[in-house]
Design a protein around this motif. Structure first.
Motif: not given
Length: 238
Positions: A106-116, A141-146, A202-210
């Motif tokens: 319901q909120v446009n964050t500009g992020l789109y998830k492809c894996m969890r 339980m922790e949830n991570y996303f690509l 929120s989305f707490q970034k752990v790894l950045m990829l090009d």
């Protein structure tokens, strides 16, 4: 509606029947890579091809309006499991999305998830339970996303005003932690959860990829990050 629900049940049952095969491929591939220190392309390729075929099957079903792939649809099938593995006592379950889904519905964050990834973490203290000898470990339980986001290329952003052009957009990928702030993730009060029909985080970034990683490589990156965190946390948790 009844026919569509039947199709969803059939597809869900089929996807569940594929999970043991994915788990076996994951286990054999990880074990082979550990023993030989080389990437077992045959097992990885089979897993990736099976994943791609299942995605295509679900996209085809959606094109005929047989089911929904929307993450916000209670009867939708937006993602499916492609394997489980253990990382230093943590249980890691990998999911892929059939198509990119907004990080928040319901909120446009500009992020789109492809894996969890679901990461089950045993708590330090055992809890009394009626299972087995009366003792079992409770799990957190922790949830991570690509995810990916399209951002303006800094090189063109600096000149867009003088050049009067829209600039060039580039796609950046990242793996991050789902940090829930509504409802309060630290409370067990069921009322808080009932009064919040759509959780926000929120989305707490752990790894950045090009560039977009394969499902195997993305999982491998998260496994290494979790191994590092096990000894030296890379982020403070609230």
């Amino acid at each position: 509606y009844a026919d569509r629900e039947t199709v969803v049940n059939i597809v869900q049952h089929f996807l569940q029947s594929c999970q043991p095969f994915f788990n076996k491929l994951e286990a054999v591939a990880r074990d082979t890579a550990f023993k030989s220190n080389t990437l077992p392309y045959n097992f990885v390729d089979v897993s990736q091809q099976l994943c791609d075929r299942l995605k295509q099957l679900l996209l085809t079903c959606e094109s005929f309006n047989l089911l929904s792939l929307a993450d916000s649809d209670p009867l939708g099938i937006s993602h499916f499991t492609i394997g489980q593995s253990d990382v230093r006592g943590l249980r890691l379950t990998t999911f892929v999305y059939c198509k990119p889904a907004p990080y928040l519905s319901q909120v446009n964050t500009g992020l789109y998830k492809c894996m969890r990834w679901n990461v089950e973490i045993p708590r330090d203290k055992p809890a009394m339970n009626e299972v087995g000898d009366g003792k079992s470990l409770e799990l957190d339980m922790e949830n991570y996303f690509l995810c990916y986001e399209d951002i303006l290329n800094p090189a063109t952003e600096a000149h867009k005003c003088s050049l009067d052009v829209g600039g060039e957009w580039v796609r950046k990928w990242s793996i991050g932690l789902w940090s829930c702030f509504e409802p309060n993730a630290t409370t067990d009060d069921i009322v808080d959860w009932l009064q919040c029909p759509v959780p926000t985080a929120s989305f707490q970034k752990v790894l950045m990829l090009d560039k977009e990683p394969s499902s195997w490589y993305a999982t491998d990156l998260l496994r290494k990050a979790l191994q590092y965190e096990h000894h030296s946390p890379f982020a403070s948790r609230s």
